[in-house]
Motif scaffolding. Structure first.
Motif, PDB file in Angstrom:
ATOM      1  N   ASN A  90      -3.639  14.428  -4.621  1.00  0.00           N
ATOM      2  CA  ASN A  90      -3.024  13.106  -4.783  1.00  0.00           C
ATOM      3  C   ASN A  90      -2.281  12.675  -3.526  1.00  0.00           C
TER       4      ASN A  90
ATOM      5  N   HIS B 177     -10.007   8.402 -11.681  1.00  0.00           N
ATOM      6  CA  HIS B 177      -8.701   8.318 -12.336  1.00  0.00           C
ATOM      7  C   HIS B 177      -8.789   8.665 -13.821  1.00  0.00           C
TER       8      HIS B 177
ATOM      9  N   HIS C 259       2.170   1.828  -3.545  1.00  0.00           N
ATOM     10  CA  HIS C 259       1.134   2.354  -4.448  1.00  0.00           C
ATOM     11  C   HIS C 259       0.716   3.771  -4.049  1.00  0.00           C
ATOM     12  N   ALA C 260       0.848   4.080  -2.771  1.00  0.00           N
ATOM     13  CA  ALA C 260       0.595   5.458  -2.324  1.00  0.00           C
ATOM     14  C   ALA C 260       1.598   6.405  -2.960  1.00  0.00           C
ATOM     15  N   THR C 261       2.869   6.001  -3.007  1.00  0.00           N
ATOM     16  CA  THR C 261       3.873   6.885  -3.614  1.00  0.00           C
ATOM     17  C   THR C 261       3.636   7.011  -5.122  1.00  0.00           C
TER      18      THR C 261
ATOM     19  N   HIS D 137      -4.846  11.465  -0.970  1.00  0.00           N
ATOM     20  CA  HIS D 137      -5.372  10.128  -1.296  1.00  0.00           C
ATOM     21  C   HIS D 137      -4.284   9.062  -1.166  1.00  0.00           C
ATOM     22  N   ALA D 138      -3.042   9.458  -1.362  1.00  0.00           N
ATOM     23  CA  ALA D 138      -1.926   8.528  -1.132  1.00  0.00           C
ATOM     24  C   ALA D 138      -1.880   8.127   0.348  1.00  0.00           C
ATOM     25  N   THR D 139      -2.066   9.089   1.235  1.00  0.00           N
ATOM     26  CA  THR D 139      -2.033   8.743   2.665  1.00  0.00           C
ATOM     27  C   THR D 139      -3.248   7.874   3.030  1.00  0.00           C
TER      28      THR D 139
ATOM     29  N   LEU E 284       3.068   8.064   6.311  1.00  0.00           N
ATOM     30  CA  LEU E 284       3.110   9.065   5.241  1.00  0.00           C
ATOM     31  C   LEU E 284       2.251  10.276   5.613  1.00  0.00           C
TER      32      LEU E 284
ATOM     33  N   LEU F 178       0.648   7.077  -6.495  1.00  0.00           N
ATOM     34  CA  LEU F 178      -0.454   8.038  -6.605  1.00  0.00           C
ATOM     35  C   LEU F 178       0.046   9.451  -6.312  1.00  0.00           C
TER      36      LEU F 178
ATOM     37  N   LEU G 220      -4.533   5.593   1.051  1.00  0.00           N
ATOM     38  CA  LEU G 220      -4.164   4.253   0.581  1.00  0.00           C
ATOM     39  C   LEU G 220      -3.108   3.646   1.506  1.00  0.00           C
ATOM     40  N   ASP G 221      -2.307   4.485   2.117  1.00  0.00           N
ATOM     41  CA  ASP G 221      -1.254   4.031   3.032  1.00  0.00           C
ATOM     42  C   ASP G 221      -1.817   3.653   4.407  1.00  0.00           C
ATOM     43  N   THR G 222      -3.106   3.888   4.588  1.00  0.00           N
ATOM     44  CA  THR G 222      -3.798   3.605   5.846  1.00  0.00           C
ATOM     45  C   THR G 222      -4.098   2.108   5.952  1.00  0.00           C
TER      46      THR G 222
ATOM     47  N   PRO H 134      -6.676   0.091   4.090  1.00  0.00           N
ATOM     48  CA  PRO H 134      -6.672   1.276   3.226  1.00  0.00           C
ATOM     49  C   PRO H 134      -8.056   1.889   3.020  1.00  0.00           C
TER      50      PRO H 134
ATOM     51  N   ASN I  73       0.823  -1.212   0.000  1.00  0.00           N
ATOM     52  CA  ASN I  73       0.000   0.000   0.000  1.00  0.00           C
ATOM     53  C   ASN I  73       0.857   1.261   0.000  1.00  0.00           C
ATOM     54  N   GLU I  74       1.950   1.226   0.734  1.00  0.00           N
ATOM     55  CA  GLU I  74       2.821   2.402   0.781  1.00  0.00           C
ATOM     56  C   GLU I  74       3.437   2.664  -0.597  1.00  0.00           C
TER      57      GLU I  74
END
Lengths: 394, 394
Positions: B250, B271, A253-255, B253-255, B213, A257, B257-259, B262, A250-251
């Protein structure tokens, strides 16, 4: 004419490689750690052949002749030859002979499964056999495709980023062999959706150039996480292993995005699979399945053998296919090393607690495999992809 | 009986609020900056009424009676009354009277457009009118819903996180009024897909608890970015404004997804819209459109008036709807403040350079609006949502 045929396995990173500090030498911005998958289910196979009679270098990939000019291919060939020359074991005349290379995967490249790692590992392994090159091959494979350096070894493999400007210490080594964790199983769910994707080499470069989160990841979170991951593998601590794999995927794919323009590899199917895995784990109160996603929509699930029937049941239930050949089963009616049918009744209550809809035709198919060995030499004549004149057999 | 009716606008953050440092007082982990949208297109409307004849507090939201026990509602009411008591302007008897509240949005809540900001801003504004409370209202609105504090002001608004433990300095202030950037326009594309989403208050809490993140974002990237954004607004520097808005969306939303697990708010339609915007900007060599996504799949696009015809044309082309009432037009045949038809020929070459497929029915519809004023009091009797007896009119 000299001829060698090898296979090399696919590897799946559970701590991801995303970003190069040197584009030319393919040096990464962080360490990564992967599982090498058993060659029975998925492998690249390559035959290399040299002869004084060949008038030019030629290469065939998956049945199609391609240009030898590909710079990564040229790099690999040049570096293997350099190593052969330095070792003094190969006469210069043999190094001067033209080469023919024929390579194919035993899994559909159209599935979007990363095939360059297996392909370059196989090429380098075969070339080293051909020219009698010994020693560490990961540095050579790395120059074809970064993640290929992890496919030259079996089991769980760590690629250390190293600090040398020339990359001589950016090498892969085995953490444990495939026999270390015999119950580990891998299920790859090949997604049916997914938009046109940015090639990972371009995506990485764009991320390195634009994502501050990637820099933070490489310098802060990965260095801690990879030590915990290596320990989890050594201790066969599945819950920690799965939790870290999911976190790292997930991290990464976060980067992606966070990149400008954003690189989006996970599709709605990817997120549905992720959602199912989190719901299963929540139900059990501990991770019994872990997922990881590469630069594409396919899910790679890790789980112990004992939980395979459960997961297969749920994947069949939530991701039916309308392909009647296999009665809507993405596993194509395959049997597993654990009896499936015995579990049916047991999993009914689980379904009702999931609160999920079904996703017909979200998956193309599923692959079931385990952790396996590194590259192998095939000696049977029927295994060669080139005939006695150096022409492709197919 | 005393009765007051107000409207309050929606606001769209271009530097996002995601994460609280204090759940009770609703104190954020970083500053945020938003544009208040014109009330003509989207607003919440609230009538509040007190009377010695009311025997209990009652509230109706969008036509349905709801429980008054909602803690955020209770907080807002208590804090406004406290402020009224402290000011000494409102006799205690009036503060003891029971209250009736009736609120409705002029846009479909089902569209998944954040309505709590407008709703709480409107409630607090109306209550303050009713009880004669003066001064900064953002602290009061913040305790209903964090982002509501930005809807008590028009134009571009910055919410400073503050450092006071009691949150007395966690306030919104106007950066510039709506007249400052008269050519700025906003198009909201309401998506048709999007999975069941984690409510943003729960998502935020989960991100604060699990995403490294997010911590990095709050402490490192936002503090720099928001200064650049405030300057871009003051300078009417559209390219910088759009680039920063996209980057921040972005990153947020990256953070998400990093959750763990997620939180995924952007859908494949989101997208696709993002992709179109990047392709347009690439074509022009500079950002002429910016996007931002809240905790849902809808795209909020910022652009200058001069580029509206172009964008409307491309949205109509790439996101047709099969709803024949409006001939497949997500803008529902609306005319704009710029002539659309004049542009048709001009945009043909643009289409061919986009390399994108069409996405039929990916959008529900589109809203066209601009930057607008803060809350307003409506004095016309026909505007009231409660009748003379304090009952909802509808």
């Amino acid at each position: 004419m000299d001829l060698v045929t090898c296979t090399a396995p696919v590897n799946i990173a559970v701590i991801k490689y995303w970003g190069k500090r040197d584009e030319e030498l393919i040096l990464p911005i962080n360490d990564s750690l992967s599982a090498t998958l058993a060659s029975e289910q998925m492998h690249a196979k390559t035959t290399v052949s040299i002869s004084p009679n060949f008038t030019e270098d030629r290469i065939w990939l998956n049945g199609q002749e391609e240009a030898m000019a590909n710079p990564r291919l040229v790099n690999c060939l040049r570096e293997v030859k350099r190593r052969a020359r330095e070792s003094g074991q190969t006469p210069q005349t043999r190094l001067d002979w033209h080469i023919r290379i024929c390579s194919a995967n035993n899994f559909p490249t159209a599935a979007g499964l990363a095939s360059s790692a297996a392909g370059y590992a196989c090429l380098v392994y075969a070339l080293c056999q051909l020219y009698g090159v010994k020693g560490d091959l990961s540095e050579l494979a790395r120059q074809g495709s970064g993640s290929a350096c992890r496919s030259v070894l079996g089991g769980f493999v760590r690629w250390r980023m190293g600090s040398d400007a020339q990359g001589h210490d950016s090498l892969a080594h085995q953490v444990v062999g495939p026999e270390h964790w015999p119950d580990m199983r891998i299920i790859i769910l090949v997604a049916n959706d997914g938009q046109k994707k940015v090639p990972s080499s371009i995506g990485m470069k764009r991320s390195v150039g634009t994502s501050e989160l990637l820099k933070f990841r490489a310098e802060n979170t990965v260095p801690k996480r990879i030590e915990a991951m290596e320990k989890a593998v050594q201790d066969r601590d599945f819950a920690t292993f799965a939790a870290l794999a999911m976190k790292d995927s997930n991290e990464m794919h976060a980067t992606c995005l966070d990149t400008t323009p954003p690189c989006v590899y996970m599709s709605s199917t990817s997120h549905q699979v992720s959602d199912l895995v989190h719901k299963i784990n929540e139900h059990f109160g501990t991770p019994i399945v872990g997922y990881t996603f590469d630069a594409g929509p396919n899910a790679c699930l890790f789980l112990l053998k004992e939980h395979v029937p459960l997961l297969v049941h749920l994947v069949r239930h939530y991701f039916p296919t309308s392909d009647t050949t296999f009665k809507g089963d993405p596993f194509r009616g395959r049997d597993f090393d654990v009896e499936i049918s015995s579990g049916e009744g047991k999993f009914q209550s689980l379904e009702s607690s999931m609160d999920m809809g079904t996703n017909p035709d979200a998956l193309k198919y599923a692959i079931y495999t385990k952790v396996g060995l590194g590259p192998e030499v095939l000696t049977n004549t029927s295994d060669h992809l080139l005939d006695e004149l150096g022409n492709p057999k197919m």
